[in-house]
Structure formats: structure tokens, C-alpha cells
Scaffold this active site. Sequence first.
Site, PDB file in Angstrom:
ATOM      1  N   ASN A 191      -6.919  -8.273  10.023  1.00  0.00           N
ATOM      2  CA  ASN A 191      -5.676  -9.022   9.788  1.00  0.00           C
ATOM      3  C   ASN A 191      -5.481 -10.182  10.751  1.00  0.00           C
ATOM      4  OD1 ASN A 191      -4.658  -7.864   7.452  1.00  0.00           O
ATOM      5  ND2 ASN A 191      -4.148  -6.008   8.605  1.00  0.00           N
ATOM      6  N   GLU A 229     -11.670  -0.023   9.465  1.00  0.00           N
ATOM      7  CA  GLU A 229     -11.684  -0.375  10.893  1.00  0.00           C
ATOM      8  C   GLU A 229     -11.260   0.878  11.660  1.00  0.00           C
ATOM      9  OE1 GLU A 229     -10.528  -4.943  11.740  1.00  0.00           O
ATOM     10  OE2 GLU A 229      -8.853  -3.779  10.982  1.00  0.00           O
ATOM     11  N   HIS A 244      -8.063   2.270   9.755  1.00  0.00           N
ATOM     12  CA  HIS A 244      -7.463   1.204   8.945  1.00  0.00           C
ATOM     13  C   HIS A 244      -8.285   0.953   7.690  1.00  0.00           C
ATOM     14  CE1 HIS A 244      -6.244  -3.292   8.566  1.00  0.00           C
ATOM     15  NE2 HIS A 244      -5.491  -2.531   7.818  1.00  0.00           N
TER      16      HIS A 244
HETATM   17  N1  CAA Z   1      -6.798   0.899  -7.186  1.00  0.00           N
HETATM   18  C1  CAA Z   1      -7.989   1.433  -7.541  1.00  0.00           C
HETATM   19  N2  CAA Z   1      -8.942   0.763  -8.198  1.00  0.00           N
HETATM   20  C2  CAA Z   1      -8.670  -0.508  -8.542  1.00  0.00           C
HETATM   21  C3  CAA Z   1      -7.460  -1.132  -8.218  1.00  0.00           C
HETATM   22  C4  CAA Z   1      -6.498  -0.374  -7.523  1.00  0.00           C
HETATM   23  N3  CAA Z   1      -5.320  -0.884  -7.137  1.00  0.00           N
HETATM   24  N4  CAA Z   1      -7.487  -2.399  -8.681  1.00  0.00           N
HETATM   25  C5  CAA Z   1      -8.679  -2.565  -9.283  1.00  0.00           C
HETATM   26  N5  CAA Z   1      -9.395  -1.431  -9.180  1.00  0.00           N
HETATM   27  C6  CAA Z   1     -10.747  -1.204  -9.691  1.00  0.00           C
HETATM   28  C7  CAA Z   1     -10.733  -1.271 -11.189  1.00  0.00           C
HETATM   29  O1  CAA Z   1     -10.490   0.027 -11.723  1.00  0.00           O
HETATM   30  C8  CAA Z   1     -12.107  -1.806 -11.511  1.00  0.00           C
HETATM   31  O2  CAA Z   1     -13.053  -0.777 -11.596  1.00  0.00           O
HETATM   32  P1  CAA Z   1     -13.633  -0.360 -13.055  1.00  0.00           P
HETATM   33  O3  CAA Z   1     -13.934  -1.626 -13.769  1.00  0.00           O
HETATM   34  O4  CAA Z   1     -14.825   0.474 -12.727  1.00  0.00           O
HETATM   35  O5  CAA Z   1     -12.521   0.393 -13.689  1.00  0.00           O
HETATM   36  C9  CAA Z   1     -12.506  -2.630 -10.311  1.00  0.00           C
HETATM   37  O6  CAA Z   1     -11.595  -2.271  -9.261  1.00  0.00           O
HETATM   38  C10 CAA Z   1     -12.385  -4.107 -10.607  1.00  0.00           C
HETATM   39  O7  CAA Z   1     -11.074  -4.345 -11.091  1.00  0.00           O
HETATM   40  P2  CAA Z   1     -10.677  -5.448 -12.141  1.00  0.00           P
HETATM   41  O8  CAA Z   1     -11.866  -5.723 -13.022  1.00  0.00           O
HETATM   42  O9  CAA Z   1      -9.413  -5.038 -12.801  1.00  0.00           O
HETATM   43  O10 CAA Z   1     -10.283  -6.694 -11.275  1.00  0.00           O
HETATM   44  P3  CAA Z   1     -11.136  -7.510 -10.215  1.00  0.00           P
HETATM   45  O11 CAA Z   1     -12.556  -7.646 -10.604  1.00  0.00           O
HETATM   46  O12 CAA Z   1     -10.332  -8.731  -9.988  1.00  0.00           O
HETATM   47  O13 CAA Z   1     -11.097  -6.630  -8.889  1.00  0.00           O
HETATM   48  C11 CAA Z   1     -10.052  -6.264  -6.825  1.00  0.00           C
HETATM   49  C12 CAA Z   1      -9.900  -6.219  -8.340  1.00  0.00           C
HETATM   50  C13 CAA Z   1     -11.143  -5.271  -6.385  1.00  0.00           C
HETATM   51  C14 CAA Z   1      -8.717  -5.835  -6.243  1.00  0.00           C
HETATM   52  C15 CAA Z   1     -10.460  -7.722  -6.385  1.00  0.00           C
HETATM   53  O14 CAA Z   1      -9.562  -8.630  -6.945  1.00  0.00           O
HETATM   54  C16 CAA Z   1     -10.500  -7.903  -4.897  1.00  0.00           C
HETATM   55  O15 CAA Z   1     -11.468  -7.553  -4.230  1.00  0.00           O
HETATM   56  N6  CAA Z   1      -9.408  -8.487  -4.335  1.00  0.00           N
HETATM   57  C17 CAA Z   1      -9.288  -8.718  -2.902  1.00  0.00           C
HETATM   58  C18 CAA Z   1      -8.917  -7.416  -2.238  1.00  0.00           C
HETATM   59  C19 CAA Z   1      -8.771  -7.573  -0.757  1.00  0.00           C
HETATM   60  O16 CAA Z   1      -8.990  -8.613  -0.150  1.00  0.00           O
HETATM   61  N7  CAA Z   1      -8.365  -6.469  -0.109  1.00  0.00           N
HETATM   62  C20 CAA Z   1      -8.075  -6.466   1.296  1.00  0.00           C
HETATM   63  C21 CAA Z   1      -6.602  -6.711   1.496  1.00  0.00           C
HETATM   64  S1  CAA Z   1      -6.165  -6.783   3.205  1.00  0.00           S
HETATM   65  C22 CAA Z   1      -6.041  -5.193   3.670  1.00  0.00           C
HETATM   66  O17 CAA Z   1      -6.158  -4.271   2.915  1.00  0.00           O
HETATM   67  C23 CAA Z   1      -5.723  -4.953   5.107  1.00  0.00           C
HETATM   68  C24 CAA Z   1      -4.290  -4.944   5.457  1.00  0.00           C
HETATM   69  O18 CAA Z   1      -3.962  -4.286   6.457  1.00  0.00           O
HETATM   70  C25 CAA Z   1      -3.265  -5.737   4.765  1.00  0.00           C
HETATM   71  P1  NAD Z   2       4.152   1.097   0.699  1.00  0.00           P
HETATM   72  O1  NAD Z   2       5.468   0.440   0.856  1.00  0.00           O
HETATM   73  O2  NAD Z   2       3.408   0.950  -0.607  1.00  0.00           O
HETATM   74  O3  NAD Z   2       4.284   2.688   0.960  1.00  0.00           O
HETATM   75  C1  NAD Z   2       4.890   3.237   2.103  1.00  0.00           C
HETATM   76  C2  NAD Z   2       5.369   4.643   1.729  1.00  0.00           C
HETATM   77  O4  NAD Z   2       5.795   5.284   2.927  1.00  0.00           O
HETATM   78  C3  NAD Z   2       6.577   4.642   0.769  1.00  0.00           C
HETATM   79  O5  NAD Z   2       6.272   5.463  -0.350  1.00  0.00           O
HETATM   80  C4  NAD Z   2       7.717   5.238   1.614  1.00  0.00           C
HETATM   81  O6  NAD Z   2       8.589   6.053   0.856  1.00  0.00           O
HETATM   82  C5  NAD Z   2       6.953   6.065   2.634  1.00  0.00           C
HETATM   83  N1  NAD Z   2       7.675   6.266   3.905  1.00  0.00           N
HETATM   84  C6  NAD Z   2       8.360   5.343   4.631  1.00  0.00           C
HETATM   85  N2  NAD Z   2       8.836   5.908   5.754  1.00  0.00           N
HETATM   86  C7  NAD Z   2       8.431   7.219   5.734  1.00  0.00           C
HETATM   87  C8  NAD Z   2       8.581   8.313   6.629  1.00  0.00           C
HETATM   88  N3  NAD Z   2       9.257   8.194   7.783  1.00  0.00           N
HETATM   89  N4  NAD Z   2       8.011   9.501   6.307  1.00  0.00           N
HETATM   90  C9  NAD Z   2       7.318   9.645   5.145  1.00  0.00           C
HETATM   91  N5  NAD Z   2       7.150   8.643   4.246  1.00  0.00           N
HETATM   92  C10 NAD Z   2       7.692   7.449   4.561  1.00  0.00           C
HETATM   93  O7  NAD Z   2       3.253   0.596   1.901  1.00  0.00           O
HETATM   94  P2  NAD Z   2       1.650   0.453   1.979  1.00  0.00           P
HETATM   95  O8  NAD Z   2       1.271  -0.897   1.479  1.00  0.00           O
HETATM   96  O9  NAD Z   2       1.025   1.665   1.400  1.00  0.00           O
HETATM   97  O10 NAD Z   2       1.451   0.406   3.562  1.00  0.00           O
HETATM   98  C11 NAD Z   2       1.488   1.592   4.332  1.00  0.00           C
HETATM   99  C12 NAD Z   2       0.822   1.347   5.673  1.00  0.00           C
HETATM  100  O11 NAD Z   2      -0.531   0.925   5.462  1.00  0.00           O
HETATM  101  C13 NAD Z   2       1.472   0.260   6.531  1.00  0.00           C
HETATM  102  O12 NAD Z   2       1.339   0.608   7.889  1.00  0.00           O
HETATM  103  C14 NAD Z   2       0.622  -0.955   6.202  1.00  0.00           C
HETATM  104  O13 NAD Z   2       0.648  -1.935   7.209  1.00  0.00           O
HETATM  105  C15 NAD Z   2      -0.752  -0.318   6.085  1.00  0.00           C
HETATM  106  N6  NAD Z   2      -1.716  -1.065   5.283  1.00  0.00           N
HETATM  107  C16 NAD Z   2      -1.303  -1.739   4.166  1.00  0.00           C
HETATM  108  C17 NAD Z   2      -2.239  -2.423   3.418  1.00  0.00           C
HETATM  109  C18 NAD Z   2      -1.834  -3.164   2.174  1.00  0.00           C
HETATM  110  O14 NAD Z   2      -2.632  -3.968   1.670  1.00  0.00           O
HETATM  111  N7  NAD Z   2      -0.645  -2.947   1.633  1.00  0.00           N
HETATM  112  C19 NAD Z   2      -3.590  -2.402   3.783  1.00  0.00           C
HETATM  113  C20 NAD Z   2      -3.977  -1.671   4.910  1.00  0.00           C
HETATM  114  C21 NAD Z   2      -3.024  -1.007   5.663  1.00  0.00           C
END
Ligand code: CAA
Ligand code: NAD
Length: 283
Positions: free
Chosen positions: A190, A152, A140
Site C-alpha cells: 500500500n 505480506e 496481509h
Molecule cells: N472473489 C473471488 N473471485 C473473484 C472475485 C472476487 N471478488 N472477482 C473475480 N473473481 C474471479 C472470477 O471468479 C474469475 O474466475 P473464473 O473465471 O475462474 O470464475 C476470475 O477472478 C477473473 O474474474 P473476471 O473474469 O470476472 O474479471 P477480471 O478478469 O477482470 O479479474 C480481478 C478480476 C482478478 C479482480 C482483476 O480485475 C484484478 O486483478 N484486479 C486488480 C486486483 C488488485 O489489484 N488487487 C489488490 C488490491 S490492493 C489490496 O488488496 C491491498 C490492500 O490492503 C488494499
Molecule cells: P469490510 O468493510 O468489507 O468488512 C469489515 C467487517 O468487519 C464488517 O463486516 C464489519 O461488520 C466487521 N467488523 C467491524 N468491527 C468489528 C468488530 N469490532 N468485531 C467484529 N467484526 C467487526 O472491510 P474489508 O475491506 O474486508 O477490510 C477489512 C480489513 O482488511 C481492514 O483492516 C482493511 O484495511 C484490510 N484489507 C482490505 C483490503 C481491501 O481491498 N478491501 C485488502 C487488504 C486488507
Amino acid sequence: MTIKRVMVIGAGQMGAGIAQVAAQAGFEVLLHDANGTALDEGIQRIEKLLTRAVQKTRITDEEKASTLNNLKRAKKLEDARTCDLVIEAIVENMDVKSKLFRELDEITPAHTILATNTSSLPITEIAAVTNRPEQVIGMHFMNPVPVMKLVEVIRGIQTNDETYEKISQMAEELGKTSVEVADFPGFAANRILMPMINEAIYAVYEGVASPEDIDTVMKLGMNHPMGPLQLADFIGLDTCLYIMEVLYDGFADSKYRPCPLLRKYVKAGWHGKKSGRGFYVYS
Ligand code: CAA
Ligand code: NAD
């Protein structure tokens, strides 16, 4: 067997990020998506991020070229037959993931490890649809993958030590720190993050404050880099809802009840930044 060739499935925000860091670390990477446009867009995003990294002198032109050379489009899922590891990053839905893992179990050779980037779904249940549950594991990553340091690693009930060790080692090779987490709904990240986001949505729903002000509270009051509603938009509101449903079903506890406003936004197609609208509007 050492891991050399990796297929990443799903070229959305997570899959493209995983493919990028794996290619940068020297793995041969095949990126596949069921949607051809999503695949093209995923590759374009990677190219853009690498160009930016060169401009910022974080990597050289040669490193960019070798990363792109390590990265190939896979039009067909069947190309997974050449891979040592598959990392799935498709939609957060058990039926869709189970179908894919059944297919991968048929296609890939016996040694291939099948990993899922699921945010919350049980690894044990995904593993159970295959004939190799000991080689199925949760890997993860956090969003944005190139920036965030954590992975993770989640073992299903049958995941063996060899698979766990290979995946933990690979996470280190990708420059990440891995943490072993038990297979409970939402794992650790999460289980802690999503109830906070859900509570922030309830606060908007109940009129406590505007989305902007709630985000300001958490950014300036708690030093979070993003407010919870901006972060929800960034993660994807569809993904946030799927995760809350998994917590709600998995623990049968009303404290995880998804906010009705979150459901409404997802029903409206407001999936956050990726769809152009969530709690904020994106151009
Ligand atoms: N992809 C790649 N690099 C990225 C990016 C992206 N989508 N967004 C920002 N960056 C990079 C930028 O290129 C920048 O690097 P450089 O300056 O060297 O080019 C650096 O990150 C900092 O970016 P910014 O200055 O534009 O913006 P920021 O200082 O606000 O940082 C951030 C952006 C790192 C996203 C910050 O806002 C942050 O840490 N946000 C929280 C992110 C977070 O909590 N993530 C976990 C989400 S939960 C999860 O992922 C689990 C799940 O299952 C849902
Ligand atoms: P997303 O919607 O950005 O991308 C998903 C992609 O999967 C799409 O491009 C879609 O076309 C493709 N897809 C769907 N069904 C498919 C299939 N059967 N075969 C091949 N391709 C298929 O989603 P995301 O945010 O990248 O999330 C993807 C996974 O990662 C989910 O399981 C999500 O829970 C997990 N995840 C998401 C985050 C987040 O912050 N968004 C962080 C960690 C983990």
C-alpha cells in the site's frame, strides 16, 4: 503446536475470502462478525463463489461440500478460545483493532497466534496492547483473496521467529506466496499502490480527465487489470482513506496528503462498490 483451528474475525470482503481459502485448504474455520447480517452475507458470498468454482470445474462437488463442512459461523467472540490462530479482518481503525486484540488476549489460550490483516497500521502498536506481543503478526492478504497470490507477512518489533515461520508456512498451505515486509506505514503493497490511487483522485479533482478516462489510461496505457478509480471503489474508499491517513501521519510528508475529494466521498457515505456508489454507481 500445529495450526488446525482458525477464527477469522470480520466477514466483509477480506474476512470472507480468508475464511474461504482457509476452509478450502482443510483448516477448521470459525467465521465471526459483530454484525449478524454481515456474517450471513459473508457465508452466502462464499457459497456462491464455491458454486461458481464447481460450474467452472475448478473444484468438485465433494471439495465444495468439504469446504463448507470446514466452515462454521461463530456467533460469539468467546469461541476464539478453541482456536490456534485468529486472523482479524475488521475495520481499518487502530482504536477498534486495539480493543479487539485486548479482548482476544483475554479469551484465547497462551499458544494462540493473533494475526491482523491490517492494510497499513503498525503491527508493533497492535501487539503492544496484548501480553503476547511475540505472537502477534501481520498477515496481509490481497483482494480478492481467492484470486490474488500474495500475502505480506509483517513482524512487529517483538514478533518471534516461531510465529513468523508458522504464518509464512500457513500462507504457503493456502496456496499463496509470502513476502516478509518490515513494519513501516503501508508496508510495501500500500505504500506503493495507495499514492497512485490518491494521485488518480487528485487528477479527477483537478479536472485532468473523467474517472472513466483516467481508468482507460491506466488499463490500456499500462496494462493494469483495473483502472485506479475502479480499484479504489473495489477496495473501499473508506479503507483507501484510512490507509492514506496512516501514510500521512506515519511519514509526516505532504506527498501522502489524502485528496479532499476522497474525504468528501467518504463523508457522503460513498464507500465504493460495497455501498453502491463511489467513483462509479453500482446497482
Ligand atoms: N472473489 C473471488 N473471485 C473473484 C472475485 C472476487 N471478488 N472477482 C473475480 N473473481 C474471479 C472470477 O471468479 C474469475 O474466475 P473464473 O473465471 O475462474 O470464475 C476470475 O477472478 C477473473 O474474474 P473476471 O473474469 O470476472 O474479471 P477480471 O478478469 O477482470 O479479474 C480481478 C478480476 C482478478 C479482480 C482483476 O480485475 C484484478 O486483478 N484486479 C486488480 C486486483 C488488485 O489489484 N488487487 C489488490 C488490491 S490492493 C489490496 O488488496 C491491498 C490492500 O490492503 C488494499
Ligand atoms: P469490510 O468493510 O468489507 O468488512 C469489515 C467487517 O468487519 C464488517 O463486516 C464489519 O461488520 C466487521 N467488523 C467491524 N468491527 C468489528 C468488530 N469490532 N468485531 C467484529 N467484526 C467487526 O472491510 P474489508 O475491506 O474486508 O477490510 C477489512 C480489513 O482488511 C481492514 O483492516 C482493511 O484495511 C484490510 N484489507 C482490505 C483490503 C481491501 O481491498 N478491501 C485488502 C487488504 C486488507
